[in-house]
Design an enzyme around this catalytic site. Structure first.
Site: not given
Length: 393
Positions: A138, A168
């Site tokens: 992540h 991200d």
């Protein structure tokens, strides 16, 4: 909003571009949203198995401006429909782990055979190759491994970054978008598409270029937090608490801005020429903190807003849209989504002539299946047969 056009209009700078997005999470949907904001036709291929709960499925903000088709890619007819859409498109976006698209029979090699001009955009955390390529991860992991997380480390404390933004969205989605546009530009000349391997870890590392430059050639970046003004150890680049428990930020890095800050804070006995003498910082920072705590955030805004001391209050997500600067620039828009109010950021950047779409509620799963399939040659009878065969919903 003068900078955006009406919902559903198609006068944005990417009008005429067709993008196929395979539904996923994180940077892929965000990249698709930005393309849709700018006028591209973004067709979202979603799983037909999710259609049964479509009425309860939220209208995701990142699906605004897109069209949704619900297909079962495990059926031959569903695959055939996906191929028709891919062959009609300029680019494709997918954010699965390496190998997933290949197992579906929709990998880059197969696509290149049937749609040689198509740009195949892939976004992952670790990239399509390397020892970690198939590992889960992540945002927090990608930022950590590049060394960038360490740039947010206060002395004696663990580093802290805002969730999902650096890895991200910035390192992943933005570099995917940049790669797609580069490849589309090149395809205009060569007539050939190519694969864009946008890894979040690559993008985060690339964004740290200035820091590496300051650390190396310039000698301006210090790895020791106590000697690095960027790491919240100095009295002039820090977050300070106000009398009401709220916070403000100061970022007076340049000498002229620092001198003005000292003047505004009433620190007339401090020599501005000693700004980068880190031995002075602890005592001076304590003085600045005490001064800031003597007034509320609103009072500091009244005194410092718009000045060259490099100032901004720390606002909550709820309060940010109401700041005069943000409000004047229409930084956020308020929508009604299925009868409920929802706030979203406005499209960015802005254009003088070909304005972006005005944000609207996101599409629901399968909402546009019939219309999109019709655009690639399916008639009403054909679509009904697809549904009967469980290939679409």
């Amino acid at each position: 909003m003068s900078e955006t056009s009406a919902p559903g209009s198609s006068n944005g700078p990417l009008t005429g571009l067709r993008i196929i997005e395979f539904a996923g999470i994180g940077p892929g949907p965000f990249a698709g949203m930005m393309l849709a904001d700018m006028g591209a036709e973004v067709i979202l291929i979603e799983r037909s198995t999710d259609f049964a709960t479509a009425s309860h499925y939220p209208r995701m903000a990142q699906n605004r401006g897109k069209k949704s088709v619900a297909l079962n890619l495990k059926t031959e007819a569903g695959q055939a429909a996906a191929w028709k859409l891919i062959e009609s498109a300029d680019a494709l976006i997918e954010g699965f782990r390496p190998g997933v698209m290949e197992r579906l029979g929709l990998g880059p090699e197969e696509v290149a055979k049937r749609a040689p001009r198509l740009v195949f955009g892939r976004v992952t955390g670790w990239g399509q190759s390397g020892p970690l390529a198939h590992a889960a991860g992540h945002d927090i992991n990608y930022v950590a491994l590049t060394g960038v997380m360490a740039t947010a480390m206060r002395p004696g404390q663990a580093p802290l970054l805002p969730p999902t933004i650096v890895g991200d969205m910035a390192g992943g989605a933005m570099f995917l978008l940049f790669g797609i546009m580069c490849a589309l530009f090149e395809a205009q000349k060569s007539g050939q598409g190519q694969v864009v391997d946008a890894a979040m870890i690559d993008g985060v590392a690339a964004m740290s270029g200035l820091i590496h430059q300051m650390r190396g050639a310039m000698g301006y970046w210090k790895d020791e937090p106590g000697q690095n003004h960027f790491l919240n150890t100095s009295p002039f680049y820090e977050v300070f608490e106000c009398a009401d428990g709220k916070h403000i930020t100061l970022g007076a890095i340049e000498p002229q801005f620092y001198a003005l800050l000292l003047q505004k804070l009433g620190l007339h006995d401090v020599d501005p020429k000693r700004q980068y003498q880190s031995a002075d910082w602890p005592a001076l920072k304590a003085r600045v903190a005490a001064i800031v705590q003597s007034k509320t955030q609103a009072q500091w805004c009244a005194e410092l807003d718009g000045s060259d001391v490099c100032f901004a209050p720390v606002l909550s997500l709820a309060d940010a849209p109401n700041h005069p600067h943000n409000a004047q620039r229409h930084l956020f828009v308020d929508l009604e989504v299925d009868g409920r109010p929802q706030r979203q950021p406005a499209p960015a950047p802005r254009f003088s002539r070909t304005s972006a779409r005005t944000p609207e509620q996101g599409t629901k799963i399968g909402q546009d299946t019939d219309a999109v399939l019709a655009s690639v040659g399916y008639g009403a009878t054909d679509i009904a047969a697809l549904r009967e065969a469980g290939a679409c919903a």
